[in-house]
Design an enzyme around this catalytic site. Structure first.
Site, PDB file in Angstrom:
ATOM      1  N   GLN A 139       0.727  -1.237  -0.079  1.00 32.95           N
ATOM      2  CA  GLN A 139       0.133  -0.011   0.073  1.00 32.95           C
ATOM      3  C   GLN A 139       0.833   1.331   0.006  1.00 32.95           C
ATOM      4  O   GLN A 139       1.877   1.137   0.627  1.00 32.95           O
ATOM      5  CB  GLN A 139      -0.690   0.253   1.245  1.00 32.95           C
ATOM      6  CG  GLN A 139      -1.862   1.273   1.465  1.00 32.95           C
ATOM      7  CD  GLN A 139      -2.475   1.313   2.787  1.00 32.95           C
ATOM      8  OE1 GLN A 139      -1.877   2.386   3.552  1.00 32.95           O
ATOM      9  NE2 GLN A 139      -3.143   0.758   3.060  1.00 32.95           N
ATOM     10  N   HIS A 150       1.126   5.638   0.362  1.00 35.40           N
ATOM     11  CA  HIS A 150       0.754   6.940   0.728  1.00 35.40           C
ATOM     12  C   HIS A 150       0.627   7.746  -0.516  1.00 35.40           C
ATOM     13  O   HIS A 150       1.774   7.914  -1.007  1.00 35.40           O
ATOM     14  CB  HIS A 150       1.117   7.515   1.810  1.00 35.40           C
ATOM     15  CG  HIS A 150       1.095   6.938   3.188  1.00 35.40           C
ATOM     16  ND1 HIS A 150       2.087   7.034   4.390  1.00 35.40           N
ATOM     17  CD2 HIS A 150       0.190   6.084   3.697  1.00 35.40           C
ATOM     18  CE1 HIS A 150       1.755   6.535   5.552  1.00 35.40           C
ATOM     19  NE2 HIS A 150       0.655   5.691   5.001  1.00 35.40           N
ATOM     20  N   GLU A 159      -3.583   5.266  -0.177  1.00 37.43           N
ATOM     21  CA  GLU A 159      -3.964   6.111   0.937  1.00 37.43           C
ATOM     22  C   GLU A 159      -3.900   7.451   0.983  1.00 37.43           C
ATOM     23  O   GLU A 159      -2.698   7.648   0.741  1.00 37.43           O
ATOM     24  CB  GLU A 159      -3.698   5.407   2.095  1.00 37.43           C
ATOM     25  CG  GLU A 159      -4.225   6.058   3.522  1.00 37.43           C
ATOM     26  CD  GLU A 159      -3.765   5.983   4.815  1.00 37.43           C
ATOM     27  OE1 GLU A 159      -2.479   5.184   4.809  1.00 37.43           O
ATOM     28  OE2 GLU A 159      -4.496   5.922   5.910  1.00 37.43           O
ATOM     29  N   GLU A 217      -9.731   2.693   6.212  1.00 34.88           N
ATOM     30  CA  GLU A 217      -8.814   1.747   7.268  1.00 34.88           C
ATOM     31  C   GLU A 217      -8.552   2.569   8.407  1.00 34.88           C
ATOM     32  O   GLU A 217      -8.221   2.135   9.538  1.00 34.88           O
ATOM     33  CB  GLU A 217      -7.303   1.897   6.288  1.00 34.88           C
ATOM     34  CG  GLU A 217      -6.199   1.192   7.034  1.00 34.88           C
ATOM     35  CD  GLU A 217      -4.821   1.549   6.410  1.00 34.88           C
ATOM     36  OE1 GLU A 217      -4.674   0.315   5.827  1.00 34.88           O
ATOM     37  OE2 GLU A 217      -4.224   2.647   6.250  1.00 34.88           O
ATOM     38  N   GLN A 222      -4.897  -3.096  10.637  1.00 32.76           N
ATOM     39  CA  GLN A 222      -3.558  -2.452  10.132  1.00 32.76           C
ATOM     40  C   GLN A 222      -2.759  -2.117  11.450  1.00 32.76           C
ATOM     41  O   GLN A 222      -3.491  -1.585  12.562  1.00 32.76           O
ATOM     42  CB  GLN A 222      -3.795  -0.815   9.617  1.00 32.76           C
ATOM     43  CG  GLN A 222      -2.702  -0.192   9.491  1.00 32.76           C
ATOM     44  CD  GLN A 222      -2.896   1.545   9.326  1.00 32.76           C
ATOM     45  OE1 GLN A 222      -2.143   1.805   8.382  1.00 32.76           O
ATOM     46  NE2 GLN A 222      -4.044   2.090   9.737  1.00 32.76           N
ATOM     47  N   ASP A 250       4.892   1.891   8.675  1.00 33.14           N
ATOM     48  CA  ASP A 250       4.547   3.364   7.838  1.00 33.14           C
ATOM     49  C   ASP A 250       5.256   4.482   8.589  1.00 33.14           C
ATOM     50  O   ASP A 250       6.042   4.902   8.142  1.00 33.14           O
ATOM     51  CB  ASP A 250       2.912   3.455   7.848  1.00 33.14           C
ATOM     52  CG  ASP A 250       2.274   3.263   8.820  1.00 33.14           C
ATOM     53  OD1 ASP A 250       2.738   2.814   9.981  1.00 33.14           O
ATOM     54  OD2 ASP A 250       0.806   3.540   8.982  1.00 33.14           O
ATOM     55  N   SER A 310       1.756  -0.585   5.527  1.00 39.14           N
ATOM     56  CA  SER A 310       0.493   0.073   5.595  1.00 39.14           C
ATOM     57  C   SER A 310       0.569   1.450   5.466  1.00 39.14           C
ATOM     58  O   SER A 310       0.189   2.290   6.051  1.00 39.14           O
ATOM     59  CB  SER A 310      -0.276  -0.272   6.826  1.00 39.14           C
ATOM     60  OG  SER A 310       0.372   0.195   7.866  1.00 39.14           O
TER      61      SER A 310
END
Lengths: 744, 122
Positions: free
Chosen positions: A145, A147, A174, A225, A300, A339, A366
């Site tokens: 995933q 950002h 995200e 999420e 997460q 993250d 994540s």
């Protein structure tokens, strides 16, 4: 050194980046402890008439809201007596034993209390956690995933960066906002950009719970999420929710066919001052049990916002990985942290991620910051745009699928242009705002928002307000895309809406592949049971992992050399033995002037020869250039040259630039001076080599020469080139006798 | 027709096309999940070892017929300190009367626990 100042060795060590990190002495009373807090209960369960009356040492009358919800919804009470009776170490061993199936383990774990699973997982070492993660994650195929955010919520840059992230292989994007009101605009821009980049990329916009749901209901995002859970009742309430409100929210998402997972993570309670003397890991065990109880398909976790708190205590990094494995034991999707940046040190942050990277999870990060650190509105990530090539190289090094792939520069340029064109068209069509051409051009080229100077900072907020006021939904966006010729993107956005109707992506660990197939616990179950089983990349995927853009073949280097090819080294005849005491032969390697013209230092072969000749001339000697054709070994080249030389002294030179001084009575592998690190040899050093060869010829004392020193990874930079250049040299080796050359 | 072939409105997925959207013939209800589809997904979740996920899908199925604003309102009512126990009970009754018995149960349980743990509106 002044009094009280540490000695030089420690002053030097103190300056290293790792010492910017905070390291905490464990303070169990504050929750600053990874495992085994003073208030961590012993695992227990008592069931009376099908009702839990004691959970982890606490009688029903003392249940707080979290205990209560787990007790009423979270546990398989039929299995609990059997599961709780299993020795924790015995169960821990099952997690790494290939003969115990994932199915059996998750079935038993469903009957285990939070304290029980905390006890089990605290028994696994780091290496065992890697195996457990390989075996226990829900989805067979790992993923990742990203950002996608920027400082100004610039819709053009968001779309271009979303398309870029999709091109690099991220399957979930995200976004979030520095300005809360901008959220709807960000959701639209990132959804469009994702659709430009690839089919089936999931998009979320992380904002306040109710606002996020509202965006989902309009179809503007495809998953959620940021639904936070906490391990103590007080902190849960401080987060303005209860287990019941979160359970309802979870159902609300499902009722609109929207994928969601919850967020938790060790250390958050300690950070918020409410750990109740429990360890981070035990509190997280409560969160994960609650996540399962409320019916979330995934979690997460792994520190998340408090990753640096967990990272500050002994065993904290291991506990973050154990949190992820706990999610897997609860048969849920694991989006495994990595993250929030938890260290200033590149070594520590790599170390924190690496076991998860090789074990493989549903989402390794994540939130891999696909944009530059400064543009990450969640704060810098553990991995950022600065590190994408590192991550790709790591995948290649270990043959591991971390979810990313190399993206072609011209293709990314095309996608970024198309993404900005699409957003420009949609925003204009829906009356959300107009972008200048300069702005769009800057966004296409930008490596970050600092490169976009032509943006209008008010546009995102106005666009967001219009989206809310005029009730823009994804249907309007699709229509606008189609009206403006973005048929492919319209189709991709529509397919994400249709996926909500079908609902298969609500199942555990669901992502879409680029053909819109759902990969999940149901359709792509992980059945790892030892070597040779479980996820294996397809040949196509392995090629994506292996073929990074920086790799070069012998052919590439041969072609690179051809650019520098010239006719200025000419054969004048065969080389004879000289009896002139001033004669010094410069023996060059077989490929010199045939296939190789450029040395590793960037000097041309003729420049190098020119310096050597000039050095010899300064000492009153006469250089003679002879190509030695029957060996690529520098010692043999030097010795052969020395035996032709009237003075008995020679300079040996490989075309890549490595050089030495040889003498005819020495063994082949001996020499008088050796310049072995070709990339660092300068003009001045070659001149000095010529001077010293001349002095050896005259019997005078040579200048001591210090080999140039560098603390850079010279070998990493050049060794692959060396292998290729040597291969080229080998191709030029023949039985031909030595030949005299001249520089023209 | 089987699961997932039609949206909440009953419109078949095959009729949801770009052309139909451009004509303005598609509403959000056409691209929302149908309660029967959620029930089918609940069975899949059960078969894959997650009865809690199944229970969530069944609660969700009940919520499909409620408008967005009502769902958001109920969520807010469950947040800490927003509702008295009586208000939560009243919502439970409301939900039960709309056939949302599983959500009603959730609200009744919340009313009980919130009162005991001091999470009701003061």
């Amino acid at each position: 050194m002044t009094p009280n100042e540490p000695i030089g060795r420690f002053r030097f060590m103190n300056e290293q980046r790792v010492n910017l990190d905070g390291f905490a002495t464990p303070a169990p009373e504050l929750g600053l402890v990874a495992f085994d807090g003073p208030n961590d209960p012993k695992p227990s369960i008592k069931i009376s008439d099908g009702r839990v009356v004691e959970l982890d040492g606490k009688p029903e009358s003392d249940f707080d809201a979290i205990d209560e919800f787990i007790a009423r919804h979270g546990l398989d009470l039929n299995l609990a007596p059997e599961a709780m009776a299993i020795d924790s170490l015995e169960f821990a061993r099952m997690l790494v034993n290939p003969n115990d199936s994932r199915k059996d383990i998750v079935r038993l774990a469903a009957g285990m209390t939070p304290a029980k699973l905390a006890e089990v997982l605290s028994r696994l070492t780091a290496a065992e956690l890697v195996i457990a993660m390989t075996k226990m994650r829900a989805r067979r195929t790992p993923s990742n995933q990203a950002h996608v955010t920027n400082r100004s919520d610039d819709p053009l840059l968001l779309a271009a960066d979303a398309a870029t992230a999709a091109a690099f292989g991220f399957r979930e994007l995200e976004t979030t906002v520095p300005v809360a009101g901008d959220a709807p605009s960000n959701a639209v821009a990132v959804s469009i950009g994702a659709a430009v980049g690839a089919a089936g990329v999931l998009v979320q916009c992380s904002v306040e719970e109710a606002a996020e749901l509202a965006l989902g209901m309009r179809g503007l995002v495809s998953y959620a999420e940021t639904v936070s859970l906490y391990g103590t009742e007080q902190i849960f309430i401080d987060g303005d929710d209860t287990p019941w409100s979160k359970a309802f929210l979870t159902s609300a998402y499902a009722s609109r066919g929207i994928k969601m997972r919850v967020t938790s993570g060790g250390g958050s309670e300690a950070l918020m001052g409410g750990a109740e003397q429990c360890s981070m890991f035990y509190l997280e065990a409560r969160c994960v049990a609650l996540a399962r109880a409320i019916g979330s398909q995934g979690v997460q976790n792994g520190g998340i916002d408090a990753a640096s708190v967990a990272g500050a205590v002994p065993g904290g990094v291991r506990s973050m990985m154990a949190e992820n494995v706990m999610v897997m034991l609860r048969n849920l999707e694991a989006c495994t942290g990595n993250d929030a940046l938890m260290s200033e040190s590149d070594v520590r942050r790599t170390s924190r991620t690496h076991p998860i990277f090789i074990g493989g999870s549903d989402f390794i990060n994540s939130g891999f910051g696909s944009i530059q650190r400064y543009d990450n509105m969640f704060g810098p990530s553990q991995w950022n745009a600065e590190d994408i090539d590192d991550f790709l190289a790591m995948q290649r090094d270990w043959g591991v699928d971390g979810g990313l792939r190399t993206a072609d520069e011209t293709e990314v340029a095309r996608l970024r242009k198309r993404a900005t064109d699409a957003v420009t068209a949609v925003y204009s069509h829906l009356g959300l705002g107009d972008f200048s051409q300069t702005w769009a051009d800057q966004a296409v080229d930008a490596a970050g928002s600092k490169d976009v100077t032509a943006g209008d900072l008010m546009l995102p907020l106005n666009a967001a307000r219009t989206i809310m006021d005029t009730n823009v939904t994804m249907l309007d966006v699709i229509s606008a895309l189609a009206e403006n010729g973005f048929d492919l993107e319209a189709e991709r956005c529509l397919n994400m809406l249709k996926a909500r109707v079908v609902g298969d992506y609500l199942q555990t660990s669901a992502i879409f592949d680029e053909e819109m197939n759902v990969l999940s616990l149901v359709t792509d179950p992980n059945e790892y049971s030892g070597p040779g089983t479980g996820y294996q990349p397809t040949a196509k995927r392995q090629a994506e992992i292996d073929n990074i853009r920086q790799q070069k073949s012998v052919e590439d280097l041969r072609n690179e050399q051809k650019i520098f090819a010239s006719q200025n080294l000419r054969v004048t005849g065969s080389a004879e033995i000289s009896y002139d005491p001033r004669d010094v032969v410069i023996g060059v390697s077989p490929a010199t002037g045939r296939e190789i013209w450029m040395t590793l230092s960037g000097l041309s072969v003729t420049d190098v020869i020119g310096e050597l000749m000039a050095g010899l001339e300064e000492e009153g000697c006469v250089g003679r250039i002879v190509r030695i054709n029957d060996s690529l070994d520098l010692g043999m080249i030097g010795l052969t040259a020395a035996r032709l030389s009237g003075s008995g002294i020679s300079v040996g030179l490989q075309a890549k630039g490595t050089a030495l001084i040889h003498r005819r009575d020495l063994a082949p592998l001996a020499n008088l001076e050796l310049y072995s690190v070709a990339p660092t040899i300068t003009r001045e050093l070659y001149r000095m080599l010529g001077i010293n060869a001349g002095r050896h010829a005259k019997g005078a004392t040579p200048e001591p020469v210090r080999n140039p020193y560098s603390d850079e990874a010279i070998e990493a930079r050049y060794h692959t080139k060396v292998v290729s250049l040597v291969a080229i040299e080998r191709n030029c080796v023949s039985n031909s006798s030595p030949e005299t050359l001249e520089v023209i | 027709m089987s699961k997932g072939d039609f949206g909440f409105s009953g419109k078949p997925v095959t009729e949801i096309t770009i052309e139909a959207i451009r004509r303005g013939d598609i509403t959000l209800d056409d691209v929302r999940i149908h309660p029967e589809t959620l029930e089918m997904q609940a069975k899949v979740a059960e078969a894959n070892g997650n009865p809690q996920l199944a229970a969530n899908f069944r609660r969700a199925a009940e919520l499909t017929s409620l408008p967005d604003s009502v769902v958001l309102g109920y969520y807010d009512a469950l947040r800490p300190g927003r509702s008295t126990a009586d208000q939560l009970t009243a919502i439970a009754t409301e939900l039960a009367s709309q056939g949302a018995s599983k959500n009603a149960e959730l609200f009744l349980q919340a009313a009980d626990v919130y009162a005991r743990r001091g999470l009701t509106a003061k």
